[in-house]
Design a protein around this motif. Structure first.
Motif, PDB file in Angstrom:
ATOM      1  N   UNK A  18       0.821  -1.197   0.000  1.00 53.39           N
ATOM      2  CA  UNK A  18       0.000   0.000   0.000  1.00 53.39           C
ATOM      3  C   UNK A  18       0.863   1.258   0.000  1.00 53.39           C
ATOM      4  N   UNK A  19       1.883   1.265   0.838  1.00 57.88           N
ATOM      5  CA  UNK A  19       2.738   2.449   0.937  1.00 57.88           C
ATOM      6  C   UNK A  19       3.455   2.713  -0.377  1.00 57.88           C
ATOM      7  N   UNK A  20       3.950   1.654  -1.022  1.00 58.15           N
ATOM      8  CA  UNK A  20       4.594   1.842  -2.324  1.00 58.15           C
ATOM      9  C   UNK A  20       3.582   2.263  -3.384  1.00 58.15           C
ATOM     10  N   UNK A  21       2.375   1.724  -3.331  1.00 49.03           N
ATOM     11  CA  UNK A  21       1.349   2.111  -4.306  1.00 49.03           C
ATOM     12  C   UNK A  21       0.972   3.579  -4.141  1.00 49.03           C
ATOM     13  N   UNK A  22       0.832   4.027  -2.922  1.00 52.23           N
ATOM     14  CA  UNK A  22       0.398   5.395  -2.667  1.00 52.23           C
ATOM     15  C   UNK A  22       1.504   6.421  -2.855  1.00 52.23           C
ATOM     16  N   UNK A  23       2.741   6.069  -2.478  1.00 57.27           N
ATOM     17  CA  UNK A  23       3.800   7.083  -2.435  1.00 57.27           C
ATOM     18  C   UNK A  23       5.037   6.765  -3.262  1.00 57.27           C
ATOM     19  N   UNK A  24       5.253   5.514  -3.630  1.00 54.79           N
ATOM     20  CA  UNK A  24       6.455   5.142  -4.366  1.00 54.79           C
ATOM     21  C   UNK A  24       6.593   5.855  -5.702  1.00 54.79           C
ATOM     22  N   UNK A  25       5.465   6.125  -6.340  1.00 63.77           N
ATOM     23  CA  UNK A  25       5.499   6.809  -7.636  1.00 63.77           C
ATOM     24  C   UNK A  25       6.054   8.222  -7.536  1.00 63.77           C
ATOM     25  N   UNK A  26       5.996   8.825  -6.347  1.00 61.99           N
ATOM     26  CA  UNK A  26       6.525  10.177  -6.173  1.00 61.99           C
ATOM     27  C   UNK A  26       8.033  10.210  -6.386  1.00 61.99           C
ATOM     28  N   UNK A  27       8.681   9.103  -6.107  1.00 61.43           N
ATOM     29  CA  UNK A  27      10.124   9.018  -6.307  1.00 61.43           C
ATOM     30  C   UNK A  27      10.454   8.403  -7.666  1.00 61.43           C
ATOM     31  N   UNK A  28       9.748   7.348  -8.034  1.00 64.85           N
ATOM     32  CA  UNK A  28      10.118   6.569  -9.212  1.00 64.85           C
ATOM     33  C   UNK A  28       9.492   7.047 -10.515  1.00 64.85           C
ATOM     34  N   UNK A  29       8.338   7.666 -10.440  1.00 64.30           N
ATOM     35  CA  UNK A  29       7.637   8.062 -11.668  1.00 64.30           C
ATOM     36  C   UNK A  29       7.309   9.554 -11.701  1.00 64.30           C
ATOM     37  N   UNK A  30       8.084  10.356 -11.009  1.00 66.97           N
ATOM     38  CA  UNK A  30       7.788  11.787 -10.923  1.00 66.97           C
ATOM     39  C   UNK A  30       7.928  12.501 -12.266  1.00 66.97           C
ATOM     40  N   UNK A  31       8.663  11.913 -13.192  1.00 62.34           N
ATOM     41  CA  UNK A  31       8.841  12.527 -14.507  1.00 62.34           C
ATOM     42  C   UNK A  31       7.848  11.977 -15.537  1.00 62.34           C
ATOM     43  N   UNK A  35      -1.278   9.697 -15.041  1.00 60.05           N
ATOM     44  CA  UNK A  35      -2.037   8.483 -15.330  1.00 60.05           C
ATOM     45  C   UNK A  35      -1.128   7.258 -15.454  1.00 60.05           C
ATOM     46  N   UNK A  36       0.118   7.443 -15.838  1.00 62.12           N
ATOM     47  CA  UNK A  36       1.076   6.340 -15.837  1.00 62.12           C
ATOM     48  C   UNK A  36       1.338   5.902 -14.401  1.00 62.12           C
ATOM     49  N   UNK A  37       1.516   6.879 -13.519  1.00 66.50           N
ATOM     50  CA  UNK A  37       1.721   6.580 -12.100  1.00 66.50           C
ATOM     51  C   UNK A  37       0.479   5.907 -11.511  1.00 66.50           C
ATOM     52  N   UNK A  38      -0.696   6.357 -11.922  1.00 64.45           N
ATOM     53  CA  UNK A  38      -1.941   5.771 -11.408  1.00 64.45           C
ATOM     54  C   UNK A  38      -2.063   4.303 -11.816  1.00 64.45           C
ATOM     55  N   UNK A  39      -1.783   3.995 -13.051  1.00 67.18           N
ATOM     56  CA  UNK A  39      -1.865   2.604 -13.518  1.00 67.18           C
ATOM     57  C   UNK A  39      -0.833   1.738 -12.808  1.00 67.18           C
ATOM     58  N   UNK A  40       0.375   2.253 -12.665  1.00 69.44           N
ATOM     59  CA  UNK A  40       1.409   1.500 -11.944  1.00 69.44           C
ATOM     60  C   UNK A  40       0.986   1.282 -10.488  1.00 69.44           C
ATOM     61  N   UNK A  41       0.424   2.305  -9.874  1.00 72.65           N
ATOM     62  CA  UNK A  41      -0.030   2.185  -8.487  1.00 72.65           C
ATOM     63  C   UNK A  41      -1.154   1.171  -8.356  1.00 72.65           C
ATOM     64  N   UNK A  42      -2.061   1.154  -9.302  1.00 76.65           N
ATOM     65  CA  UNK A  42      -3.140   0.159  -9.277  1.00 76.65           C
ATOM     66  C   UNK A  42      -2.578  -1.251  -9.351  1.00 76.65           C
ATOM     67  N   UNK A  43      -1.541  -1.420 -10.155  1.00 74.40           N
ATOM     68  CA  UNK A  43      -0.911  -2.740 -10.253  1.00 74.40           C
ATOM     69  C   UNK A  43      -0.299  -3.179  -8.936  1.00 74.40           C
ATOM     70  N   UNK A  44       0.343  -2.255  -8.228  1.00 75.03           N
ATOM     71  CA  UNK A  44       0.924  -2.570  -6.925  1.00 75.03           C
ATOM     72  C   UNK A  44      -0.181  -2.792  -5.906  1.00 75.03           C
TER      73      UNK A  44
END
Length: 113
Positions: A18-31, A35-44
């Motif tokens: 959950x923590x990686x889904x909610x916040x991990x994209x802020x570090x890994x997908x900030x660029x 919607x790319x971050x949202x789809x990746x988060x849904x997968x996690x």
């Protein structure tokens, strides 16, 4: 007791996802686009739910709904703080301690008598 321990273990793992889904994209997908971050988060988050649903079903055999929720909040904070400090490189502040004290109060009231 076995049900409670199983619930705690599953909720810890669930909260890591959950923590990686909610916040991990802020570090890994900030660029990337949001919607790319949202789809990746849904997968996690899928893996979070695959652990969280059985955790709550097992836990509800011995714990009340309120106890399950407060247990989940304690675990969420316990997972979030190390994630924030070690993975996201955020500084630790006194606010985390104050939040933990509030959660400890909630634990006291929900689990008493």
């Amino acid at each position: 007791m076995r049900a409670v321990l199983s619930t705690i273990g599953l909720l810890i793992l669930s909260n890591v996802f959950m923590t990686f889904a909610w916040y991990g994209h802020l570090k890994n997908l900030s660029n990337r686009a949001w919607y790319v971050a949202a789809v990746a988060s849904w997968g996690v988050a899928f893996f979070e739910y695959m652990l969280q649903v059985p955790a709550n079903r097992i836990g509800h055999t011995t714990l009340t709904l309120g106890q399950l929720k407060i247990l989940q909040e304690v675990i969420a904070l316990s997972v979030f703080v190390p994630f924030s400090v070690f993975y996201m490189k955020e500084s630790l502040s006194w606010n985390y301690l104050y939040a933990a004290i509030c959660i400890a109060g909630a634990v006291f009231f929900i689990f008493r008598g």
